[in-house]
Design a protein around this motif. Structure first.
Motif, mmCIF file in Angstrom:
data_model
loop_
_atom_site.group_PDB
_atom_site.id
_atom_site.type_symbol
_atom_site.label_atom_id
_atom_site.label_comp_id
_atom_site.label_asym_id
_atom_site.label_seq_id
_atom_site.Cartn_x
_atom_site.Cartn_y
_atom_site.Cartn_z
ATOM 1 N N LEU A 1 0.812 -1.200 0.000
ATOM 2 C CA LEU A 1 0.000 0.000 0.000
ATOM 3 C C LEU A 1 0.851 1.258 0.000
ATOM 4 N N ASP A 2 2.093 1.134 0.435
ATOM 5 C CA ASP A 2 2.980 2.306 0.443
ATOM 6 C C ASP A 2 3.126 2.915 -0.951
ATOM 7 N N ASP A 3 3.043 2.086 -1.987
ATOM 8 C CA ASP A 3 3.197 2.581 -3.355
ATOM 9 C C ASP A 3 2.027 3.464 -3.789
ATOM 10 N N LEU A 4 0.931 3.429 -3.073
ATOM 11 C CA LEU A 4 -0.248 4.227 -3.419
ATOM 12 C C LEU A 4 -0.221 5.628 -2.810
ATOM 13 N N VAL A 5 0.782 5.872 -1.959
ATOM 14 C CA VAL A 5 0.931 7.168 -1.287
ATOM 15 C C VAL A 5 1.957 7.991 -2.051
ATOM 16 N N PRO A 6 1.766 9.216 -2.345
ATOM 17 C CA PRO A 6 0.621 10.086 -2.090
ATOM 18 C C PRO A 6 -0.349 10.192 -3.261
ATOM 19 N N GLU A 7 -0.109 9.433 -4.343
ATOM 20 C CA GLU A 7 -0.948 9.599 -5.534
ATOM 21 C C GLU A 7 -2.420 9.265 -5.272
ATOM 22 N N PHE A 9 -3.617 7.938 -1.885
ATOM 23 C CA PHE A 9 -3.931 8.150 -0.469
ATOM 24 C C PHE A 9 -2.925 9.136 0.109
ATOM 25 N N PRO A 10 -3.334 9.995 1.041
ATOM 26 C CA PRO A 10 -2.349 10.869 1.682
ATOM 27 C C PRO A 10 -1.389 10.076 2.578
ATOM 28 N N SER A 11 -1.868 8.943 3.098
ATOM 29 C CA SER A 11 -1.052 8.032 3.898
ATOM 30 C C SER A 11 -1.702 6.654 3.819
ATOM 31 N N VAL A 12 -0.985 5.633 4.247
ATOM 32 C CA VAL A 12 -1.554 4.286 4.241
ATOM 33 C C VAL A 12 -2.708 4.252 5.241
ATOM 34 N N PRO A 13 -3.882 3.779 4.821
ATOM 35 C CA PRO A 13 -5.020 3.718 5.748
ATOM 36 C C PRO A 13 -4.704 2.829 6.951
ATOM 37 N N VAL A 14 -5.267 3.200 8.083
ATOM 38 C CA VAL A 14 -5.040 2.478 9.329
ATOM 39 C C VAL A 14 -6.216 1.532 9.598
ATOM 40 N N ASP A 15 -5.888 0.321 10.018
ATOM 41 C CA ASP A 15 -6.901 -0.664 10.386
ATOM 42 C C ASP A 15 -7.561 -0.198 11.686
ATOM 43 N N ARG A 23 -3.830 -4.111 5.487
ATOM 44 C CA ARG A 23 -3.038 -5.133 4.817
ATOM 45 C C ARG A 23 -3.464 -5.271 3.362
ATOM 46 N N MET A 24 -2.555 -5.769 2.548
ATOM 47 C CA MET A 24 -2.882 -6.009 1.149
ATOM 48 C C MET A 24 -2.165 -7.269 0.708
ATOM 49 N N ARG A 28 -4.426 -14.701 -7.291
ATOM 50 C CA ARG A 28 -4.169 -14.979 -8.701
ATOM 51 C C ARG A 28 -4.697 -13.884 -9.625
ATOM 52 N N HIS A 29 -5.900 -13.368 -9.341
ATOM 53 C CA HIS A 29 -6.510 -12.376 -10.227
ATOM 54 C C HIS A 29 -7.003 -11.123 -9.509
ATOM 55 N N ARG A 30 -6.676 -10.974 -8.247
ATOM 56 C CA ARG A 30 -7.209 -9.848 -7.496
ATOM 57 C C ARG A 30 -6.177 -9.295 -6.516
ATOM 58 N N LEU A 31 -6.413 -8.042 -6.168
ATOM 59 C CA LEU A 31 -5.719 -7.449 -5.033
ATOM 60 C C LEU A 31 -6.741 -7.413 -3.904
ATOM 61 N N VAL A 32 -6.346 -7.831 -2.731
ATOM 62 C CA VAL A 32 -7.240 -7.834 -1.579
ATOM 63 C C VAL A 32 -6.673 -6.880 -0.543
ATOM 64 N N ILE A 33 -7.428 -5.840 -0.223
ATOM 65 C CA ILE A 33 -7.071 -4.920 0.849
ATOM 66 C C ILE A 33 -7.973 -5.298 2.010
ATOM 67 N N TYR A 34 -7.385 -5.461 3.202
ATOM 68 C CA TYR A 34 -8.226 -5.948 4.296
ATOM 69 C C TYR A 34 -7.809 -5.451 5.673
ATOM 70 N N SER A 35 -8.802 -5.501 6.554
ATOM 71 C CA SER A 35 -8.654 -5.216 7.975
ATOM 72 C C SER A 35 -8.796 -6.545 8.707
ATOM 73 N N ILE A 36 -8.160 -6.682 9.855
ATOM 74 C CA ILE A 36 -8.272 -7.946 10.588
ATOM 75 C C ILE A 36 -9.689 -8.186 11.106
ATOM 76 N N GLY A 37 -10.491 -7.156 11.190
ATOM 77 C CA GLY A 37 -11.885 -7.323 11.604
ATOM 78 C C GLY A 37 -12.064 -7.444 13.105
ATOM 79 N N PRO A 38 -13.320 -7.583 13.527
ATOM 80 C CA PRO A 38 -13.633 -7.571 14.956
ATOM 81 C C PRO A 38 -13.142 -8.788 15.731
ATOM 82 N N ASP A 39 -12.771 -9.872 15.049
ATOM 83 C CA ASP A 39 -12.241 -11.024 15.796
ATOM 84 C C ASP A 39 -10.764 -10.823 16.156
ATOM 85 N N LEU A 40 -10.156 -9.737 15.653
ATOM 86 C CA LEU A 40 -8.768 -9.350 15.942
ATOM 87 C C LEU A 40 -7.749 -10.418 15.548
#
Length: 75
Positions: A1-7, A9-15, A23-24, A28-40
């Protein structure tokens, strides 16, 4: 995700669940951006199961940079 800053995002989004950078991963055919979610628990991008209340909160983007190879079948 660092490569997306600053073009993109102003900074890497925080979980919001653990305060770490989102996280990213590439599948095979997708990029998945994700948060660990409520189960931590970091399920490596496993989509959240609302009945079991486990998994990650995911956002998937088609990876257009990789060609899709389709198996041809004979008719």
């Amino acid at each position: 995700l660092d490569d997306l800053v600053p073009e993109f995002f102003p900074s890497v989004p925080v979980d919001p669940y653990d305060g770490q950078p989102m996280r990213m991963k590439r599948t095979r055919h997708r990029l998945v951006i994700y948060s660990i979610g409520p189960d931590l628990y970091d399920g490596d991008g496993t989509p959240f199961d609302w009945q079991k209340k486990t998994g990650d909160i995911t956002f998937e983007v088609s990876d257009k940079t990789r060609p899709t190879v389709r198996k041809q079948t004979r008719k």
